[in-house]
Scaffold this motif. Structure first.
Motif, PDB file in Angstrom:
ATOM      1  N   GLU A 135      -5.164   6.854  -0.229  1.00  0.00           N
ATOM      2  CA  GLU A 135      -5.442   6.571   1.178  1.00  0.00           C
ATOM      3  C   GLU A 135      -4.432   5.575   1.733  1.00  0.00           C
ATOM      4  O   GLU A 135      -3.933   5.731   2.853  1.00  0.00           O
ATOM      5  CB  GLU A 135      -6.861   6.014   1.328  1.00  0.00           C
ATOM      6  CG  GLU A 135      -7.966   7.042   1.146  1.00  0.00           C
ATOM      7  CD  GLU A 135      -9.340   6.434   1.362  1.00  0.00           C
ATOM      8  OE1 GLU A 135      -9.423   5.303   1.878  1.00  0.00           O
ATOM      9  OE2 GLU A 135     -10.338   7.091   1.008  1.00  0.00           O
ATOM     10  N   ASP A 136      -4.150   4.548   0.947  1.00  0.00           N
ATOM     11  CA  ASP A 136      -3.200   3.526   1.398  1.00  0.00           C
ATOM     12  C   ASP A 136      -1.801   4.108   1.566  1.00  0.00           C
ATOM     13  O   ASP A 136      -1.114   3.828   2.563  1.00  0.00           O
ATOM     14  CB  ASP A 136      -3.159   2.360   0.403  1.00  0.00           C
ATOM     15  CG  ASP A 136      -4.479   1.619   0.316  1.00  0.00           C
ATOM     16  OD1 ASP A 136      -5.289   1.737   1.247  1.00  0.00           O
ATOM     17  OD2 ASP A 136      -4.696   0.916  -0.696  1.00  0.00           O
ATOM     18  N   TRP A 141      -0.277  -2.091   9.539  1.00  0.00           N
ATOM     19  CA  TRP A 141      -0.271  -1.052  10.569  1.00  0.00           C
ATOM     20  C   TRP A 141       1.134  -0.801  11.116  1.00  0.00           C
ATOM     21  O   TRP A 141       1.430   0.292  11.635  1.00  0.00           O
ATOM     22  CB  TRP A 141      -1.186  -1.453  11.736  1.00  0.00           C
ATOM     23  CG  TRP A 141      -0.629  -2.580  12.562  1.00  0.00           C
ATOM     24  CD1 TRP A 141      -0.834  -3.906  12.369  1.00  0.00           C
ATOM     25  CD2 TRP A 141       0.233  -2.475  13.701  1.00  0.00           C
ATOM     26  NE1 TRP A 141      -0.157  -4.641  13.307  1.00  0.00           N
ATOM     27  CE2 TRP A 141       0.504  -3.792  14.145  1.00  0.00           C
ATOM     28  CE3 TRP A 141       0.790  -1.414  14.400  1.00  0.00           C
ATOM     29  CZ2 TRP A 141       1.319  -4.060  15.238  1.00  0.00           C
ATOM     30  CZ3 TRP A 141       1.606  -1.674  15.480  1.00  0.00           C
ATOM     31  CH2 TRP A 141       1.860  -2.993  15.901  1.00  0.00           C
ATOM     32  N   THR A 159      -0.882   7.143   2.154  1.00  0.00           N
ATOM     33  CA  THR A 159      -0.781   8.133   3.226  1.00  0.00           C
ATOM     34  C   THR A 159      -1.225   7.562   4.570  1.00  0.00           C
ATOM     35  O   THR A 159      -1.265   8.292   5.570  1.00  0.00           O
ATOM     36  CB  THR A 159      -1.628   9.369   2.890  1.00  0.00           C
ATOM     37  OG1 THR A 159      -2.969   8.962   2.569  1.00  0.00           O
ATOM     38  CG2 THR A 159      -1.044  10.119   1.702  1.00  0.00           C
ATOM     39  N   PHE A 160      -1.574   6.275   4.592  1.00  0.00           N
ATOM     40  CA  PHE A 160      -2.003   5.583   5.821  1.00  0.00           C
ATOM     41  C   PHE A 160      -3.213   6.287   6.448  1.00  0.00           C
ATOM     42  O   PHE A 160      -3.294   6.441   7.667  1.00  0.00           O
ATOM     43  CB  PHE A 160      -0.857   5.481   6.826  1.00  0.00           C
ATOM     44  CG  PHE A 160       0.355   4.790   6.269  1.00  0.00           C
ATOM     45  CD1 PHE A 160       0.339   3.426   6.029  1.00  0.00           C
ATOM     46  CD2 PHE A 160       1.503   5.506   5.958  1.00  0.00           C
ATOM     47  CE1 PHE A 160       1.461   2.781   5.511  1.00  0.00           C
ATOM     48  CE2 PHE A 160       2.623   4.869   5.442  1.00  0.00           C
ATOM     49  CZ  PHE A 160       2.604   3.498   5.214  1.00  0.00           C
ATOM     50  N   ILE A 161      -4.133   6.725   5.589  1.00  0.00           N
ATOM     51  CA  ILE A 161      -5.341   7.394   6.047  1.00  0.00           C
ATOM     52  C   ILE A 161      -6.523   6.443   5.898  1.00  0.00           C
ATOM     53  O   ILE A 161      -6.652   5.748   4.883  1.00  0.00           O
ATOM     54  CB  ILE A 161      -5.608   8.685   5.250  1.00  0.00           C
ATOM     55  CG1 ILE A 161      -4.522   9.731   5.540  1.00  0.00           C
ATOM     56  CG2 ILE A 161      -6.995   9.253   5.552  1.00  0.00           C
ATOM     57  CD1 ILE A 161      -4.615  10.981   4.692  1.00  0.00           C
ATOM     58  N   SER A 162      -7.378   6.395   6.892  1.00  0.00           N
ATOM     59  CA  SER A 162      -8.606   5.612   6.800  1.00  0.00           C
ATOM     60  C   SER A 162      -9.791   6.520   7.076  1.00  0.00           C
ATOM     61  O   SER A 162      -9.678   7.499   7.818  1.00  0.00           O
ATOM     62  CB  SER A 162      -8.601   4.442   7.793  1.00  0.00           C
ATOM     63  OG  SER A 162      -8.444   4.915   9.112  1.00  0.00           O
ATOM     64  N   ARG A 163     -10.922   6.220   6.493  1.00  0.00           N
ATOM     65  CA  ARG A 163     -12.094   7.077   6.630  1.00  0.00           C
ATOM     66  C   ARG A 163     -12.726   6.925   8.011  1.00  0.00           C
ATOM     67  O   ARG A 163     -12.698   5.856   8.608  1.00  0.00           O
ATOM     68  CB  ARG A 163     -13.114   6.731   5.544  1.00  0.00           C
ATOM     69  CG  ARG A 163     -12.556   6.901   4.142  1.00  0.00           C
ATOM     70  CD  ARG A 163     -13.556   6.461   3.095  1.00  0.00           C
ATOM     71  NE  ARG A 163     -12.904   6.336   1.791  1.00  0.00           N
ATOM     72  CZ  ARG A 163     -13.510   5.906   0.697  1.00  0.00           C
ATOM     73  NH1 ARG A 163     -14.783   5.546   0.746  1.00  0.00           N
ATOM     74  NH2 ARG A 163     -12.861   5.812  -0.447  1.00  0.00           N
ATOM     75  N   GLN A 164     -13.351   8.002   8.478  1.00  0.00           N
ATOM     76  CA  GLN A 164     -13.944   8.004   9.808  1.00  0.00           C
ATOM     77  C   GLN A 164     -15.076   6.993   9.940  1.00  0.00           C
ATOM     78  O   GLN A 164     -15.229   6.343  10.964  1.00  0.00           O
ATOM     79  CB  GLN A 164     -14.465   9.409  10.149  1.00  0.00           C
ATOM     80  CG  GLN A 164     -13.360  10.383  10.538  1.00  0.00           C
ATOM     81  CD  GLN A 164     -13.928  11.697  11.024  1.00  0.00           C
ATOM     82  OE1 GLN A 164     -14.934  12.180  10.508  1.00  0.00           O
ATOM     83  NE2 GLN A 164     -13.287  12.285  12.010  1.00  0.00           N
ATOM     84  N   ASN A 167     -10.313  -0.826   3.203  1.00  0.00           N
ATOM     85  CA  ASN A 167      -9.111  -0.330   3.860  1.00  0.00           C
ATOM     86  C   ASN A 167      -8.011  -1.390   3.810  1.00  0.00           C
ATOM     87  O   ASN A 167      -8.257  -2.578   4.038  1.00  0.00           O
ATOM     88  CB  ASN A 167      -9.432   0.034   5.307  1.00  0.00           C
ATOM     89  CG  ASN A 167      -8.230   0.596   6.031  1.00  0.00           C
ATOM     90  OD1 ASN A 167      -7.439   1.335   5.457  1.00  0.00           O
ATOM     91  ND2 ASN A 167      -8.085   0.233   7.287  1.00  0.00           N
TER      92      ASN A 167
END
Length: 371
Positions: free
Chosen positions: A122-123, A145, A125-130, A136
């Motif tokens: 996740e880190d 960011w 790919t710069f993806i955070s959960r909805q 995070n």
């Protein structure tokens, strides 16, 4: 190695502005977070407001400088585009991947943050959960960011540059003002309405994700400056305009501290980057700085060095801050004293670490993006 020939080729004013930007950006992180404004003394409230406002001018300056330096270049053929991706985008992607991994290991060791394979992916790919994720990366590394924001803009630079060079100037301004109205004007109106206890407008339904939204708004301002947006302004007028807009930004921050602005934790308003006055203020600083005549070779060398190390300082300073907070260095001080002491330590230690790391050629090239 910094040579006199390299120094003389640079615009020393822009190096000075880049140095100013990192000093301001670190200030925004040194101010105590999630603390009610009323806990400060009356003098501390004024100082805190000034520092928060000034701190949020730093990052826009970085984006504007990038647009100033990169969008006016010619990407006329396949070879030029490939060269840009090979020399700029690929090293940046490698550096940011390495920094995310460094952050993950650092947080695991210092704060015992859970760091499983899924979290690392996740880190990276710069993806955070909805539904939100307390682990995070951005909850710990407030500067993280910036990496996907600037990388996304760099990916689009050759195509944006080729398009704007073929577009009429008035047409560019028309589109740019439309983007500003959606990314900054509406959020600013909402800011004032919410502070007055009123419901603001909903977010714009115009999809501007292709344009890069807020970050690209600052980025494109750099191109407009480079191509003459302020050329008819006297240098003294630019300086005066910078002082006035900075004062208005600081006053806004101070006035809103007394409102029940529930969007921000603890009643503390951290000046949002969508606040519309940040754009002309940061743009004027860059335009003004580009005209500064710095003749001293010693000063030019100093600004060149601090500017070259600024990215490393931005990437390192949050780790330094977490260590200092863990050790409780300034626990006995007032909140205002803590801010200045922490800022001073962050600047000195981060610059020192970055300077020492830059002496390792591999680290300088692939982690600090040195040239």
């Amino acid at each position: 190695m910094i040579t006199e020939a390299k120094v003389l080729k640079r615009n020393p004013g822009l190096d000075a502005v880049r140095t100013l930007a990192i000093l301001l950006a670190v200030f925004s992180h040194a101010v105590p977070a999630h603390i009610s404004f009323q806990r400060f003394s009356p003098t501390g409230q004024i100082i805190n407001s000034m520092l928060v406002a000034l701190g949020h001018i730093g990052v826009p300056i970085f984006f504007i400088l990038s647009g100033y330096l990169l969008l006016d270049r010619t990407y006329s053929d396949k070879q030029a585009i490939q060269r840009f991706y090979r020399q700029k985008v690929l090293p940046m992607a490698i550096a940011f991947t390495a920094w995310v991994l460094i952050y993950d290991v650092f947080l695991k060791l210092l704060l015992k943050r859970p760091t499983g394979i899924l979290q690392v992916l996740e880190d990276l790919t710069f993806i955070s959960r909805q539904n939100g994720n307390p682990n995070n990366l951005g909850n710990f590394m407030w500067n993280a960011w910036f990496m996907p924001a600037i990388l996304g803009l760099y990916l689009a630079i050759p195509f944006i540059s080729r398009a704007i060079h073929q577009f009429p100037r008035r047409g560019l301004w028309a589109i740019y003002l439309l983007v500003i109205s959606q990314t900054m004007l509406i959020p600013t109106i909402n800011l004032f309405l919410n502070a007055a206890g009123k419901v603001g407008f909903s977010a714009s339904q115009l999809d501007l994700s292709y344009f890069g939204a807020r970050s690209a708004t600052y980025f494109f301002a750099g191109y407009l400056i480079r191509t003459g947006a302020f050329e008819k302004w006297r240098t003294s007028l630019l300086g005066l305009f910078t002082v006035i807009t900075t004062g208005l930004i600081m006053y806004t921050q101070y006035a809103f501290q007394f409102t029940d602005y529930t969007r921000f934790n603890g009643g503390q308003l951290n000046m949002p980057y969508e606040y519309i006055l940040l754009l002309p203020c940061a743009a004027a600083i860059v335009a003004w700085g580009s005209r500064w005549k710095i003749t001293s070779i010693w000063l030019r060398r100093c600004f060149y060095t601090t500017a070259q190390l600024s990215l490393g300082v931005f990437l390192i300073h949050r780790m330094v801050q977490l260590v200092i907070e863990k050790l409780g260095w300034f626990a006995g001080m007032t909140l205002t004293q803590q801010t200045f002491a922490l800022w001073g330590c962050l600047i000195i230690i981060s610059y020192l670490l970055t300077y020492l790391l830059s002496k390792l050629s591999f680290v300088d090239r692939w982690l600090l993006l040195g040239r």
